[in-house]
Scaffold this active site. Sequence first.
Site, mmCIF file in Angstrom:
data_model
loop_
_atom_site.group_PDB
_atom_site.id
_atom_site.type_symbol
_atom_site.label_atom_id
_atom_site.label_comp_id
_atom_site.label_asym_id
_atom_site.label_seq_id
_atom_site.Cartn_x
_atom_site.Cartn_y
_atom_site.Cartn_z
ATOM 1 N N GLY A 155 0.846 -1.193 0.000
ATOM 2 C CA GLY A 155 0.000 0.000 0.000
ATOM 3 C C GLY A 155 0.870 1.227 0.000
ATOM 4 N N CYS A 191 -6.695 23.807 17.221
ATOM 5 C CA CYS A 191 -6.520 24.174 18.625
ATOM 6 C C CYS A 191 -6.031 22.986 19.449
ATOM 7 C CB CYS A 191 -7.839 24.707 19.176
ATOM 8 S SG CYS A 191 -7.680 25.505 20.783
#
Length: 492
Positions: free
Chosen positions: A352, A418
């Site tokens: 992959g 944040c």
Amino acid sequence: MAAFVPAGVPLASTLGSPDARRLRAPGRTPTVVAARPGGGARLAHPSRGSAAQSAPVMVVAVPSAVNPTPAFQRDDAGYMTVEGVRVRDIQDSLGAEASPFYVYSKAQISANYAAYKDALEGVDAIIGYAIKANNNKAVVKHLADLGAGAVLVSGAELRLAMEAGMDTSRTVFNGNGKTPAELRAAVRSRCLINVDSEFDAAHIADAARAEGIPASVLIRINPDVDPEVHAYVSTGLANSKFGIRNSHLQWFLDYISEAGDDVLRLAGVHSHLGSTIKKVMIFKDAADIMLGFVNKIREGGNAPYLRYLNIGGGLGIDYERAGEQLPSPADLINTIRPQLVAGGLTVIMEPGRSLVGNAGALISRVIGVKTNGNTRFIVVDGSMSELIRPALYDAYMYIAATEPGGEMGLFDVVGPVCESSDFLGKGRVLPLPAEGSGLAVMDAGAYCHVMASNYNMKPLPTEVLVDGDEWRVVRKGQTYDDLMAGYEGLDI
């Protein structure tokens, strides 16, 4: 065309590099004309009132290449290109509202697949692309066109493989928690199905009986070989949540035999050690162990359908680009070729990351540069929401400027999410970037977009595929309306 070199070489060698160049940017291109306190910079265009009548001279360091990816280069003006397309041109065309975005090179994916195909010359094999690495439909379809099979871990991935034109008889359905509905779909599609546990074997048998079709199964055995990788991507040890204990093999052989070959047919064995593996001898050790299990099964005389040895995937790629020589698919195959030939089996490989990882990059725009204490930060619009590997695994990924910038310096590259863990790279040597200029996180073609989230209500990013000197959007980025679509028709 000059070789593309992502940033990250030691600062002293960069500043002293004989290859440092002064580049005059094209007149239409934004250029750095003034520094701001704290190390920032602003953009100016001659057409927007700049005192200069031509683009100001800019400085960019171009050190010697360290393991560059062929599809990603720099042109003579110092701008990053993907194949024949300048990254800045894609940015300008998409606009700021489509930033950040992912870009993939079709040619690099083709080259990576060819490396496996060439390595397997003379070996009966299936190259099964692990769709979980990158599930973009255009990428999957291209690999199907090249001849790849697929490795699947969900019913949705099975549907995608079928829509992309994959031959489902050359696919493997993996997973430690396959649902009854997924198993029935896999049986109907004639996928090879991994047996991962006692309950999984029972569920596969139930699905086969319900569909009236025998299920061809592989037993996933943990060879208990340490892949020497991050614990989160290690999957073949004795205490892994995946696969069966090798000491428990006989129970599964008996269960399959008792179910009858109109329900379950033992087609092979499978192991998967983990991901980002850098030593081919680890694969050899596992192959030796797995062939020992094959011989044991054959000696029992209960395996008339036994045909496949699935050695999994996990070959690493060069994220660090520090000159390390990583093994190639040929190195891997040549290490285990004698065992494969002696076993007389069809080998299944499950690449992959090594098929698509180095074919992609996340392109972000610079919001600004700031200094706190002794640390200088480049703040970009890309974040852990779009690319979580550094925050999740503390993974190192190369970061490069996509266009000329100012003097070289040491920066942390962070996003606007944040969270203090929202960083893309720390301690990176980069040219001082202008606001609105581009930074690329390299080798982002695998396990990046597929792991993106909407944290902080950030929309999933656009994906672009480059083919020669042309490019196209191959998945639209989300909008605010997309984020709100789940509320439609509800009384909120």
